[in-house]
Motif scaffolding. Structure first.
Motif, PDB file in Angstrom:
ATOM      1  N   ALA A 123       0.840  -1.244  -0.133  1.00 61.52           N
ATOM      2  CA  ALA A 123      -0.065  -0.001  -0.062  1.00 61.52           C
ATOM      3  C   ALA A 123       0.710   1.309   0.099  1.00 61.52           C
ATOM      4  O   ALA A 123       0.608   2.139  -0.512  1.00 61.52           O
ATOM      5  CB  ALA A 123      -0.952   0.090   1.308  1.00 61.52           C
ATOM      6  N   LYS A 124       2.033   1.401   0.777  1.00 59.48           N
ATOM      7  CA  LYS A 124       2.827   2.384   1.130  1.00 59.48           C
ATOM      8  C   LYS A 124       3.291   2.462  -0.444  1.00 59.48           C
ATOM      9  O   LYS A 124       3.632   3.854  -0.950  1.00 59.48           O
ATOM     10  CB  LYS A 124       3.596   2.264   2.031  1.00 59.48           C
ATOM     11  N   GLY A 125       4.035   1.489  -1.128  1.00 60.35           N
ATOM     12  CA  GLY A 125       4.500   1.719  -2.401  1.00 60.35           C
ATOM     13  C   GLY A 125       3.616   2.362  -3.491  1.00 60.35           C
ATOM     14  O   GLY A 125       4.058   3.336  -4.366  1.00 60.35           O
ATOM     15  N   LEU A 126       2.387   1.565  -3.722  1.00 62.68           N
ATOM     16  CA  LEU A 126       1.342   2.046  -4.667  1.00 62.68           C
ATOM     17  C   LEU A 126       1.063   3.621  -4.466  1.00 62.68           C
ATOM     18  O   LEU A 126       0.959   4.353  -5.372  1.00 62.68           O
ATOM     19  CB  LEU A 126       0.229   1.223  -4.464  1.00 62.68           C
ATOM     20  N   SER A 127       0.770   4.041  -3.155  1.00 62.70           N
ATOM     21  CA  SER A 127       0.636   5.196  -2.963  1.00 62.70           C
ATOM     22  C   SER A 127       1.460   6.295  -3.279  1.00 62.70           C
ATOM     23  O   SER A 127       1.456   7.311  -3.994  1.00 62.70           O
ATOM     24  CB  SER A 127       0.211   5.317  -1.301  1.00 62.70           C
ATOM     25  N   MET A 128       2.764   5.784  -2.967  1.00 64.02           N
ATOM     26  CA  MET A 128       3.836   6.923  -3.363  1.00 64.02           C
ATOM     27  C   MET A 128       4.131   7.181  -4.877  1.00 64.02           C
ATOM     28  O   MET A 128       4.236   8.121  -5.257  1.00 64.02           O
ATOM     29  CB  MET A 128       5.065   6.281  -2.853  1.00 64.02           C
ATOM     30  N   GLY A 129       4.041   5.983  -5.480  1.00 61.70           N
ATOM     31  CA  GLY A 129       3.951   5.868  -6.934  1.00 61.70           C
ATOM     32  C   GLY A 129       2.899   6.626  -7.600  1.00 61.70           C
ATOM     33  O   GLY A 129       3.185   7.434  -8.706  1.00 61.70           O
TER      34      GLY A 129
ATOM     35  N   TYR B 213       6.608  -1.493  -5.811  1.00 60.39           N
ATOM     36  CA  TYR B 213       5.259  -1.432  -6.216  1.00 60.39           C
ATOM     37  C   TYR B 213       5.056   0.042  -6.342  1.00 60.39           C
ATOM     38  O   TYR B 213       4.097   0.638  -6.783  1.00 60.39           O
ATOM     39  CB  TYR B 213       4.591  -1.828  -4.534  1.00 60.39           C
ATOM     40  N   ALA B 214       6.071   0.955  -5.877  1.00 61.87           N
ATOM     41  CA  ALA B 214       5.835   2.521  -6.324  1.00 61.87           C
ATOM     42  C   ALA B 214       6.035   2.539  -7.776  1.00 61.87           C
ATOM     43  O   ALA B 214       5.412   3.570  -8.470  1.00 61.87           O
ATOM     44  CB  ALA B 214       7.086   3.150  -5.511  1.00 61.87           C
ATOM     45  N   SER B 215       6.781   1.902  -8.333  1.00 61.79           N
ATOM     46  CA  SER B 215       7.227   1.907  -9.887  1.00 61.79           C
ATOM     47  C   SER B 215       5.815   1.549 -10.516  1.00 61.79           C
ATOM     48  O   SER B 215       5.303   1.982 -11.615  1.00 61.79           O
ATOM     49  CB  SER B 215       8.330   1.181 -10.466  1.00 61.79           C
ATOM     50  N   LEU B 216       5.031   0.206  -9.989  1.00 58.33           N
ATOM     51  CA  LEU B 216       3.743  -0.240 -10.413  1.00 58.33           C
ATOM     52  C   LEU B 216       2.724   1.091 -10.385  1.00 58.33           C
ATOM     53  O   LEU B 216       2.113   1.288 -11.307  1.00 58.33           O
ATOM     54  CB  LEU B 216       3.509  -1.336  -9.890  1.00 58.33           C
ATOM     55  N   GLY B 217       2.767   1.613  -9.270  1.00 58.23           N
ATOM     56  CA  GLY B 217       1.860   2.676  -9.049  1.00 58.23           C
ATOM     57  C   GLY B 217       2.136   3.762  -9.990  1.00 58.23           C
ATOM     58  O   GLY B 217       1.094   4.443 -10.381  1.00 58.23           O
TER      59      GLY B 217
END
Length: 231
Positions: free
Chosen positions: A180-186, A207-211
């Motif tokens: 959740a943290k990664g998706l949110s940041m991205g 996950y940030a890169s995915l976001g």
């Protein structure tokens, strides 16, 4: 002689990289989220250009070399994403649902806020794609009839805010799940937020890169329709 040196494109390019590297060292030693290297670099470069009376167009000529690598750098973010592919496949439905919701809320919130504050149609169009990386945001703005240069500035500011306070806000909101943290940041702060996430944890960075990627695609597709429906 001095004027020729300080306006040389290679000097300006070296100056930019030098300031950025120095800022990274300072942040690494102080561990202060406020000393974001990108923020410090932007501020010091602006001061240098003002003091030396160097036109922005002159600096921009040297900065084109940095711009050239922006798109390949975004593509390179797919490497950590690929390494987490098996895990991502298991969570594909909640990931897509959260990114869709984040994209729509992000567009609607900025459009509504801008209009409440009396922004013109051009300004609203320029702000709508604030949370995606610069190349995508500027293309969307051009399609909407906005001001690409304003969009570029807003994208940088959005990324810096997310990079500086993003993880702190999630801690306050008791968000501890790394996905959740990664998706949110991205999704909220594009490449800058993804870079900060990468420095913290490779899993969160993936996950940030995915976001970043999903939000970029969804914003490019949905922004014109949402802005038109709200007009």
């Amino acid at each position: 002689m001095i004027e020729q040196i300080v306006t040389n494109q290679y000097f300006l390019l070296a100056l930019t990289f030098g300031i950025y590297q120095g800022a990274k060292m300072v942040q690494h030693r102080t561990q202060s989220i406020l000393l974001n290297p990108i923020l410090i670099t932007i501020g010091l470069v602006i001061v240098f250009l003002k003091v030396c009376d160097i036109p922005y167009d002159t600096y921009h000529e040297s900065a084109k070399m940095i711009d050239f690598w922006l798109k390949p750098a975004v593509v390179a973010l797919g490497v950590p994403l690929y390494l987490q592919l098996s895990q991502i496949k298991k969570q594909i439905v909640p990931i897509l649902a959260s990114q869709m919701m984040g994209c729509v809320v992000g567009i609607i919130s900025v459009v509504v806020t801008a209009r409440m504050l009396g922004a013109s149609r051009e300004v609203v169009a320029s702000l709508a794609s604030k949370s995606v990386t610069t190349p995508i945001a500027m293309e969307v703005t051009q399609a909407l009839g906005g001001i690409p240069s304003l969009t570029a500035a807003i994208v940088v500011i959005t990324g810096l805010i997310g990079g500086v306070v993003g993880f702190k806000l999630m801690a306050v909101g008791h968000i501890y799940n790394p996905m959740a943290k990664g998706l949110s940041m991205g999704a909220a702060s594009h490449a800058v937020g993804t870079s900060v996430a990468m420095e913290r944890d490779e899993f969160v960075g993936a996950y940030a890169s995915l976001g970043l990627t999903l939000n970029g695609i969804l914003t490019a597709i949905l922004t014109p329709t949402i802005v038109e429906l709200m007009s």
